[in-house]
Scaffold this motif. Structure first.
Motif, short mmCIF file in Angstrom:
data_model
loop_
_atom_site.label_atom_id
_atom_site.label_comp_id
_atom_site.label_asym_id
_atom_site.label_seq_id
_atom_site.Cartn_x
_atom_site.Cartn_y
_atom_site.Cartn_z
N ILE A 23 -3.21 29.42 11.96
CA ILE A 23 -4.61 29.35 12.35
C ILE A 23 -5.36 30.48 11.67
O ILE A 23 -4.87 31.62 11.59
N GLY A 24 -6.56 30.17 11.19
CA GLY A 24 -7.39 31.20 10.58
C GLY A 24 -8.85 31.00 10.92
O GLY A 24 -9.28 29.89 11.24
N SER A 133 5.43 31.59 10.61
CA SER A 133 6.40 31.60 9.51
C SER A 133 5.97 32.45 8.33
O SER A 133 6.75 32.67 7.40
N GLY A 134 4.72 32.93 8.35
CA GLY A 134 4.21 33.71 7.22
C GLY A 134 3.74 32.85 6.07
O GLY A 134 3.38 33.36 5.01
N TRP A 135 3.72 31.52 6.27
CA TRP A 135 3.33 30.60 5.19
C TRP A 135 1.91 30.83 4.69
O TRP A 135 1.68 30.88 3.48
N ASN A 141 -1.36 35.35 -0.72
CA ASN A 141 -0.82 36.27 -1.72
C ASN A 141 -0.70 35.61 -3.09
O ASN A 141 -0.94 36.25 -4.12
N ARG A 142 -0.34 34.33 -3.10
CA ARG A 142 -0.23 33.60 -4.37
C ARG A 142 -1.58 33.43 -5.04
O ARG A 142 -1.66 33.30 -6.27
N LEU A 143 -2.62 33.46 -4.25
CA LEU A 143 -3.98 33.36 -4.80
C LEU A 143 -4.44 34.69 -5.37
O LEU A 143 -5.37 34.72 -6.19
N ASN A 144 -3.79 35.76 -5.00
CA ASN A 144 -4.20 37.10 -5.43
C ASN A 144 -3.68 37.41 -6.83
O ASN A 144 -2.89 38.33 -7.04
#
Length: 263
Positions: A23-24, A133-135, A141-144
């Protein structure tokens, strides 16, 4: 009870579902540009759909006004939280679909007809409030990473073609025909499509993620180091000028864009 405490109690209910992956909070709340008219955008990433009846049970216990199961802009619920005095706009994204969208754009460099990187902007902006799960954090992070050059090139190429470079049915040609026919509905429709591709190119040139459809002129003026000549004036004419003014300015906007494209 404080507003945030009230909202946290609602969020805790969504966290408990087996279907919930993360959730964000996004939108103007995350960007800190919200005002008294702003709602709160809640993004719930799910492994599979949460049943409508279950969603409604959460909503109806905290509101006197709500809509559950709206599919107008994708799966979502909207409701006014009486005690908090604010509207929650809850959107449900399938986890696998969202990750596939991420990979198509950021790794496979696939452009769209305007708004190419909007979902990535949403991801980048998200304040994560649940991520067992940190997904979701891993995806952020992959976007960074640096803005991919092939994506930049593909966005520019596709949307320049749409604006005026296609041999048939470019937005400019469609707009021109609509003006000649006095088809004002089509004029407005094509003007909006033209501006969508125009801004997509500008944000790609500046290697910025596209922030969506609100306050774009202000955002571009604040964050874009490279802008076409007469940027704000041209956009305002295309958005609110007469049909004849739109035709004239569309041609000039394309030529002004060419001047800022990378060689």
């Amino acid at each position: 009870m404080q507003k945030q405490e009230i909202l946290n109690k609602i969020f805790d209910k969504y966290k408990k579902f087996d279907e919930t992956a993360a959730i964000g909070i996004g939108g103007s709340t995350a960007a800190k540009t919200d005002d008294s008219n702003s709602d709160i955008d809640v993004y719930i990433f799910v492994y599979k759909d949460i049943p409508l009846a279950v969603r409604e049970e959460i909503v109806k216990n905290c509101t006197s006004r709500y809509e559950v199961g709206g599919e107008y802009f994708g799966p979502g619920d909207e409701f006014y939280v009486d005690e908090a005095g604010t509207v929650l706009d809850v959107m449900y994204f399938n986890k696998n679909w969202f990750e596939e969208m991420f990979e198509n754009v950021w790794q496979n460099f696939l452009p769209s007809n305007g708004y190419t990187t909007c979902f990535l902007y949403t991801l980048n902006l998200l304040n994560i409030i649940d991520d067992k799960s940190g997904w979701l954090q891993e995806l952020k992070n992959r976007l960074n990473t640096p803005y991919p050059l092939p994506l930049k090139e593909n966005i520019i190429k596709r949307n320049m073609m749409l604006l005026k470079d296609k041999p048939f049915a470019s937005y400019y040609e469609q707009l021109e025909k609509a003006v000649k026919r006095n088809d004002f509905n089509s004029v407005n429709h094509r003007s909006a499509a033209f501006l969508a591709s125009y801004f997509d190119i500008i944000f790609a040139v500046n290697e910025l993620l596209h922030p969506g459809e609100k306050r774009l002129v202000d955002y571009a003026k604040k964050y874009c180091e490279i802008l076409p000549a007469n940027f704000e004036k041209s956009v305002n004419i295309m958005a609110a000028g007469s049909p004849e003014e739109k035709i004239n300015i569309a041609c000039q906007m394309v030529e002004d864009l060419r001047q800022i494209l990378p060689l």
